[in-house]
Design a protein around this motif. Structure first.
Motif, PDB file in Angstrom:
ATOM      1  N   GLY A   1       9.536  -8.734  -1.108  1.00 57.41           N
ATOM      2  CA  GLY A   1       9.733  -7.317  -1.386  1.00 57.41           C
ATOM      3  C   GLY A   1      10.869  -6.744  -0.566  1.00 57.41           C
ATOM      4  N   VAL A   2      10.911  -7.088   0.725  1.00 57.58           N
ATOM      5  CA  VAL A   2      11.996  -6.584   1.573  1.00 57.58           C
ATOM      6  C   VAL A   2      13.337  -7.052   1.025  1.00 57.58           C
ATOM      7  CG1 VAL A   2      13.017  -6.703   3.859  1.00 57.58           C
ATOM      8  CG2 VAL A   2      10.569  -6.441   3.630  1.00 57.58           C
ATOM      9  N   LEU A   3      13.358  -8.315   0.543  1.00 58.95           N
ATOM     10  CA  LEU A   3      14.642  -8.880   0.128  1.00 58.95           C
ATOM     11  C   LEU A   3      15.108  -8.356  -1.229  1.00 58.95           C
ATOM     12  CD1 LEU A   3      14.176 -12.552   1.316  1.00 58.95           C
ATOM     13  CD2 LEU A   3      15.421 -10.721   2.436  1.00 58.95           C
ATOM     14  N   VAL A   4      14.162  -8.079  -2.149  1.00 59.13           N
ATOM     15  CA  VAL A   4      14.627  -7.734  -3.503  1.00 59.13           C
ATOM     16  C   VAL A   4      14.539  -6.245  -3.837  1.00 59.13           C
ATOM     17  CG1 VAL A   4      14.127  -9.994  -4.453  1.00 59.13           C
ATOM     18  CG2 VAL A   4      12.403  -8.221  -4.576  1.00 59.13           C
ATOM     19  N   ARG A   5      13.620  -5.486  -3.231  1.00 58.11           N
ATOM     20  CA  ARG A   5      13.481  -4.097  -3.622  1.00 58.11           C
ATOM     21  C   ARG A   5      14.617  -3.248  -3.063  1.00 58.11           C
ATOM     22  NH1 ARG A   5       8.716  -2.715  -6.253  1.00 58.11           N
ATOM     23  NH2 ARG A   5       9.869  -0.797  -6.632  1.00 58.11           N
ATOM     24  N   ARG A   6      14.941  -2.142  -3.740  1.00 58.25           N
ATOM     25  CA  ARG A   6      16.065  -1.307  -3.319  1.00 58.25           C
ATOM     26  C   ARG A   6      15.630   0.078  -2.848  1.00 58.25           C
ATOM     27  NH1 ARG A   6      17.751  -4.640  -1.897  1.00 58.25           N
ATOM     28  NH2 ARG A   6      19.269  -6.146  -2.571  1.00 58.25           N
ATOM     29  N   ASN A   7      14.329   0.381  -3.006  1.00 56.42           N
ATOM     30  CA  ASN A   7      13.831   1.674  -2.566  1.00 56.42           C
ATOM     31  C   ASN A   7      13.377   1.570  -1.107  1.00 56.42           C
ATOM     32  OD1 ASN A   7      12.036   3.798  -1.972  1.00 56.42           O
ATOM     33  ND2 ASN A   7      11.809   4.206  -4.160  1.00 56.42           N
ATOM     34  N   VAL A   8      13.909   2.432  -0.253  1.00 55.28           N
ATOM     35  CA  VAL A   8      13.644   2.296   1.182  1.00 55.28           C
ATOM     36  C   VAL A   8      12.154   2.397   1.480  1.00 55.28           C
ATOM     37  CG1 VAL A   8      14.172   3.199   3.439  1.00 55.28           C
ATOM     38  CG2 VAL A   8      15.867   3.313   1.673  1.00 55.28           C
ATOM     39  N   ILE A   9      11.463   3.322   0.807  1.00 49.26           N
ATOM     40  CA  ILE A   9      10.032   3.506   1.067  1.00 49.26           C
ATOM     41  C   ILE A   9       9.267   2.223   0.738  1.00 49.26           C
ATOM     42  CG2 ILE A   9       8.021   4.907   0.524  1.00 49.26           C
ATOM     43  CD1 ILE A   9       9.921   6.803   1.494  1.00 49.26           C
ATOM     44  N   VAL A  10       9.638   1.604  -0.391  1.00 47.72           N
ATOM     45  CA  VAL A  10       8.964   0.367  -0.774  1.00 47.72           C
ATOM     46  C   VAL A  10       9.250  -0.730   0.241  1.00 47.72           C
ATOM     47  CG1 VAL A  10       8.768  -1.386  -2.560  1.00 47.72           C
ATOM     48  CG2 VAL A  10       9.012   0.995  -3.198  1.00 47.72           C
ATOM     49  N   ILE A  11      10.475  -0.762   0.751  1.00 43.13           N
ATOM     50  CA  ILE A  11      10.812  -1.783   1.745  1.00 43.13           C
ATOM     51  C   ILE A  11       9.941  -1.609   2.993  1.00 43.13           C
ATOM     52  CG2 ILE A  11      12.618  -2.625   3.275  1.00 43.13           C
ATOM     53  CD1 ILE A  11      14.625  -2.048   1.152  1.00 43.13           C
ATOM     54  N   VAL A  12       9.771  -0.342   3.418  1.00 41.20           N
ATOM     55  CA  VAL A  12       8.924  -0.102   4.590  1.00 41.20           C
ATOM     56  C   VAL A  12       7.487  -0.551   4.300  1.00 41.20           C
ATOM     57  CG1 VAL A  12       7.962   1.672   6.082  1.00 41.20           C
ATOM     58  CG2 VAL A  12      10.349   1.767   5.453  1.00 41.20           C
ATOM     59  N   MET A  13       7.008  -0.285   3.074  1.00 43.09           N
ATOM     60  CA  MET A  13       5.657  -0.734   2.714  1.00 43.09           C
ATOM     61  C   MET A  13       5.559  -2.251   2.772  1.00 43.09           C
ATOM     62  SD  MET A  13       5.023   1.984  -0.324  1.00 43.09           S
ATOM     63  CE  MET A  13       3.932   1.007  -1.298  1.00 43.09           C
ATOM     64  N   CYS A  14       6.612  -2.932   2.330  1.00 44.93           N
ATOM     65  CA  CYS A  14       6.601  -4.392   2.355  1.00 44.93           C
ATOM     66  C   CYS A  14       6.590  -4.916   3.787  1.00 44.93           C
ATOM     67  CB  CYS A  14       7.799  -4.946   1.594  1.00 44.93           C
ATOM     68  SG  CYS A  14       7.638  -4.711  -0.172  1.00 44.93           S
ATOM     69  N   ILE A  15       7.300  -4.206   4.682  1.00 39.60           N
ATOM     70  CA  ILE A  15       7.280  -4.624   6.086  1.00 39.60           C
ATOM     71  C   ILE A  15       5.870  -4.475   6.647  1.00 39.60           C
ATOM     72  CG2 ILE A  15       8.092  -4.006   8.384  1.00 39.60           C
ATOM     73  CD1 ILE A  15      10.794  -3.325   7.092  1.00 39.60           C
ATOM     74  N   GLU A  16       5.203  -3.377   6.268  1.00 35.01           N
ATOM     75  CA  GLU A  16       3.816  -3.200   6.703  1.00 35.01           C
ATOM     76  C   GLU A  16       2.937  -4.324   6.179  1.00 35.01           C
ATOM     77  OE1 GLU A  16       2.675  -0.841   8.846  1.00 35.01           O
ATOM     78  OE2 GLU A  16       4.838  -0.615   9.031  1.00 35.01           O
ATOM     79  N   LEU A  17       3.216  -4.746   4.958  1.00 34.15           N
ATOM     80  CA  LEU A  17       2.453  -5.848   4.365  1.00 34.15           C
ATOM     81  C   LEU A  17       2.621  -7.114   5.203  1.00 34.15           C
ATOM     82  CD1 LEU A  17       0.728  -5.825   1.889  1.00 34.15           C
ATOM     83  CD2 LEU A  17       2.609  -6.781   0.589  1.00 34.15           C
ATOM     84  N   MET A  18       3.860  -7.356   5.668  1.00 36.16           N
ATOM     85  CA  MET A  18       4.101  -8.533   6.512  1.00 36.16           C
ATOM     86  C   MET A  18       3.278  -8.456   7.793  1.00 36.16           C
ATOM     87  SD  MET A  18       8.208  -8.764   6.103  1.00 36.16           S
ATOM     88  CE  MET A  18       8.471 -10.109   7.226  1.00 36.16           C
ATOM     89  N   LEU A  19       3.292  -7.264   8.423  1.00 37.70           N
ATOM     90  CA  LEU A  19       2.534  -7.114   9.664  1.00 37.70           C
ATOM     91  C   LEU A  19       1.041  -7.332   9.408  1.00 37.70           C
ATOM     92  CD1 LEU A  19       4.225  -4.029  11.362  1.00 37.70           C
ATOM     93  CD2 LEU A  19       4.538  -6.427  11.892  1.00 37.70           C
ATOM     94  N   ASN A  20       0.548  -6.793   8.281  1.00 39.98           N
ATOM     95  CA  ASN A  20      -0.876  -6.921   8.013  1.00 39.98           C
ATOM     96  C   ASN A  20      -1.257  -8.338   7.623  1.00 39.98           C
ATOM     97  OD1 ASN A  20      -1.891  -4.385   8.646  1.00 39.98           O
ATOM     98  ND2 ASN A  20      -0.961  -3.535   6.810  1.00 39.98           N
ATOM     99  N   ALA A  21      -0.336  -9.065   7.010  1.00 38.79           N
ATOM    100  CA  ALA A  21      -0.588 -10.481   6.752  1.00 38.79           C
ATOM    101  C   ALA A  21      -0.800 -11.201   8.066  1.00 38.79           C
ATOM    102  CB  ALA A  21       0.589 -11.090   5.993  1.00 38.79           C
ATOM    103  N   ALA A  22       0.054 -10.909   9.045  1.00 38.21           N
ATOM    104  CA  ALA A  22      -0.093 -11.520  10.363  1.00 38.21           C
ATOM    105  C   ALA A  22      -1.427 -11.104  10.985  1.00 38.21           C
ATOM    106  CB  ALA A  22       1.070 -11.123  11.257  1.00 38.21           C
ATOM    107  N   ASN A  23      -1.828  -9.844  10.788  1.00 35.59           N
ATOM    108  CA  ASN A  23      -3.102  -9.374  11.331  1.00 35.59           C
ATOM    109  C   ASN A  23      -4.270 -10.176  10.773  1.00 35.59           C
ATOM    110  OD1 ASN A  23      -2.048  -7.462  12.932  1.00 35.59           O
ATOM    111  ND2 ASN A  23      -2.503  -5.726  11.607  1.00 35.59           N
ATOM    112  N   LEU A  24      -4.281 -10.324   9.452  1.00 38.77           N
ATOM    113  CA  LEU A  24      -5.365 -11.057   8.803  1.00 38.77           C
ATOM    114  C   LEU A  24      -5.425 -12.480   9.341  1.00 38.77           C
ATOM    115  CD1 LEU A  24      -7.514 -11.095   6.643  1.00 38.77           C
ATOM    116  CD2 LEU A  24      -5.795 -11.783   5.000  1.00 38.77           C
ATOM    117  N   SER A  25      -4.236 -13.068   9.463  1.00 37.72           N
ATOM    118  CA  SER A  25      -4.156 -14.432   9.959  1.00 37.72           C
ATOM    119  C   SER A  25      -4.702 -14.516  11.395  1.00 37.72           C
ATOM    120  CB  SER A  25      -2.699 -14.870   9.879  1.00 37.72           C
ATOM    121  OG  SER A  25      -2.514 -16.067  10.510  1.00 37.72           O
TER     122      SER A  25
END
Lengths: 100, 507
Positions: free
Chosen positions: A21-45
């Motif tokens: 998502g960070v690499l392909v999306r062009r909307n800044v808000i969506v990119i920030v959401m994708c970064i949060e997703l990465m952090l939460n993936a690490a949390n779950l792990s």
């Protein structure tokens, strides 16, 4: 019964979705959401590993990460707000004053 | 078992933390209509007061750090240590504090010049410095991540400090997006390392790390990539030129120096302690990163017309030189990295301060042509800029030459010792790159001394604080070039003691 490795598969998938998502999306808000997703993936792990090893290091780590993620969003949204009020866009391709 | 906690080990951090908390408060109190002096402070005096106050905190921390460097190493909590205040941590803290002090001094007039004299600047700067100090001493993945974020998040704000400037906005946005992306990668790498080894202590991970297993290596690779973004080495460098160009010049100087010092501290600790078993594989990857950073940084810098952008590419090239020392991995190599970080801080901040002084009337003057004729109008600034450029290029007898000499010497000595030709090649590529870098470094003095100023040019006069910064950088660049041997020997011992401590630390 959910096996321990299944959590890791979900975490890995979430992390990949976030990264893509960070690499392909062009909307800044969506990119920030994708970064949060990465952090939460690490949390779950971390949580799943913590349970697996039977120690609390991973769980404490997750609390810290949640705080950091909140701070990151606060600062990030403030920066995006300046972008919107100065330039009236949330598209990352419009921010191209600085290049090469 | 209750762990024994040594609060005194955090001595150097305390003044900075107090400053970071109290400075915003002081700013609010001084901004009121009726202050305790019954008349309001002008914005200019408020800025000067806050700068002097933060400088005071930094100097106290500096004194405690120097004391700590001379004294024995201390550990914050016994058993499973989170913070290890060893010689390397103290030395890197000293470099960070020096860089921050020079930045504070160089910011006072610059902030007024670009009409952004807001008090929170100094508080943000102090928070960032606090994060850097924890980053250099963290010996635990959680501490490492927290410190990294404490360092980065204030910097995102500082990069966008000129709120109405489009370029500053864009710089902050890019820095924020790439920085958080890198944190995400780093964090997932840490999670995998924790999952594979069951511990978040660097020393424990180092013991249980299995270089044969793919998940172990994936975690290690993600951590190295995350840190690679922070030090802006190729191929994780694309953000650096944009961010450095758009950010306010004083902030750029700060980002280009202290962030790298702290991040290299963390990188050395992670590689030498936690990922030591995977050394051979990782060093192969780092070798490629070092060569690419040196070459691409120098080649791209040649075509730049903006000084800040040129210095950004030059900083990428310097990351390449610094990685040489990390790859060598001997005590001499680490000592050379420490020494080069010290030298690099002075020469880069000196150059950025000159550019900051030129800013006037709310606008940066950061094109190479803006320096034309500076030798006649402002000889001191021209001399400092020239020496900094010579030092960055590595021309003897400046400090930059000695720094590079130690780095490449360490690489060649290690190469002879273990009969590894790749280390020779690293040194050779480094020397060739220094030659390439002359092309753009020498252009700056050329423009300053041999091109006449346009009739409209009227460069700003450096204020008192800025004069102090210029003279400090001048003295450091010359003196560290003349008497580096003593310092280098001390650093060698420092690295030795730190390694000793880290190896003993594991419970």
């Amino acid at each position: 019964m959910i096996e321990a490795w299944e959590y890791q598969v979900v975490a890995g998938l979430l992390f990949m979705i976030g990264t893509l998502g960070v690499l392909v999306r062009r909307n800044v808000i969506v990119i920030v959401m994708c970064i949060e997703l990465m952090l939460n993936a690490a949390n779950l792990s971390l949580i799943a590993f913590s349970r697996q090893w039977g120690n609390h290091d991973g769980q404490i780590f997750v609390f810290m990460v949640i705080v950091v993620a909140a701070v990151e969003v606060a600062v990030g949204l403030a920066i995006i707000l300046r972008l919107v009020s100065n330039r009236d866009t949330v598209n990352i391709e419009d921010t191209s004053l600085l290049k090469w | 078992m209750i762990p024994q906690i040594d609060i005194g080990a955090l001595g150097p951090m305390l003044p900075v933390a107090v400053g970071a908390i109290l400075l915003p408060l002081a700013e609010v109190l001084m901004a009121r209509k009726r202050t305790f002096l019954s008349r309001p402070f002008t914005q200019e005096r408020r800025g000067t007061f806050l700068a002097v106050a933060s400088l005071l905190c930094l100097v106290i921390a500096l004194i405690i750090s120097v004391n700590g460097l001379l004294g024995p190493s201390r550990v914050f909590n016994s058993g499973n240590p989170m913070i290890v205040m060893d010689g390397v941590a103290h030395f890197l803290n000293i470099v960070v504090l020096l860089g921050a002090s020079l930045t504070v001094l160089g910011s006072v007039k610059y902030l007024a010049d670009i009409h952004s004299n807001h008090g929170e600047y100094y508080a943000l700067l102090m928070s960032s410095v606090l994060g850097m100090m924890f980053l250099t001493s963290a010996s635990n993945l959680m501490m490492l991540f927290l410190a990294l974020e404490l360092m980065s998040i204030p910097l995102y704000v500082l990069a966008g400090f000129r709120r109405s400037s489009l370029r500053s906005n864009e710089s902050a946005l890019k820095y924020f997006l790439i920085g958080s992306f890198a944190s995400g990668i780093l964090l997932y790498g840490m999670a995998i390392l924790y999952g594979m080894t069951g511990s978040i202590s660097l020393a424990e991970i180092g013991k249980r790390f299995d270089p044969e297993s793919a998940p172990h290596l994936l975690g290690a690779a993600l951590v190295v990539v995350g840190l690679g973004f922070k030090i802006s080495s190729v191929p994780f460098h694309q953000w650096a030129p944009d961010v450095y160009e758009g950010a306010p010049t004083s902030v750029t100087g700060f980002m280009a120096t202290t962030v790298k010092v702290a991040a290299f501290g963390a990188l050395m600790r992670v590689l030498a302690v936690a990922l030591e078993p995977a050394a051979e594989l990782l060093y192969g990857a780092l070798w490629v990163m070092a060569v690419l950073s040196m070459t691409l940084g120098n080649v791209m810098a040649i075509i730049q017309q903006n000084i800040k952008r040129m210095l950004a590419y030059s900083s990428i090239a310097h990351v390449g030189y610094l990685l040489v020392g990390v790859i060598v991995g001997t005590l001499d190599g680490y000592a050379a990295v420490l020494f080069y970080l010290l030298v690099y801080t002075f020469m880069t901040i000196g150059a950025f301060t000159v550019v900051a002084i030129l800013a006037k009337g709310g606008e940066d003057r950061d094109r190479v042509e803006d320096l034309a004729g500076l030798s006649q109008s402002r000889p001191l600034m021209a001399v400092v800029m020239t020496l900094c450029m010579f030092a960055l290029a590595g021309i003897p007898p400046t400090a930059g030459f000695m720094g590079k000499f130690h780095l490449f010497r360490a690489a060649i000595e290690r190469g002879i010792e273990i009969g590894d030709t790749s280390l020779f090649w690293l040194a050779i590529i480094g020397v060739l790159n220094s030659a390439i870098s002359l092309a753009y470094y020498l252009r700056v003095p050329l423009v300053m001394y041999f091109r006449d100023a346009p009739p409209t040019s009227d460069p700003d006069v450096p204020g008192f604080f800025e004069r102090v910064v210029l003279l400090t950088c001048l003295a450091a660049v010359v003196l560290l070039g003349i008497v580096p041997d003593d310092i280098f020997n001390v650093l060698s011992q420092t690295a030795a003691s730190a390694q000793h401590l880290l190896l003993l630390q594991s419970p």
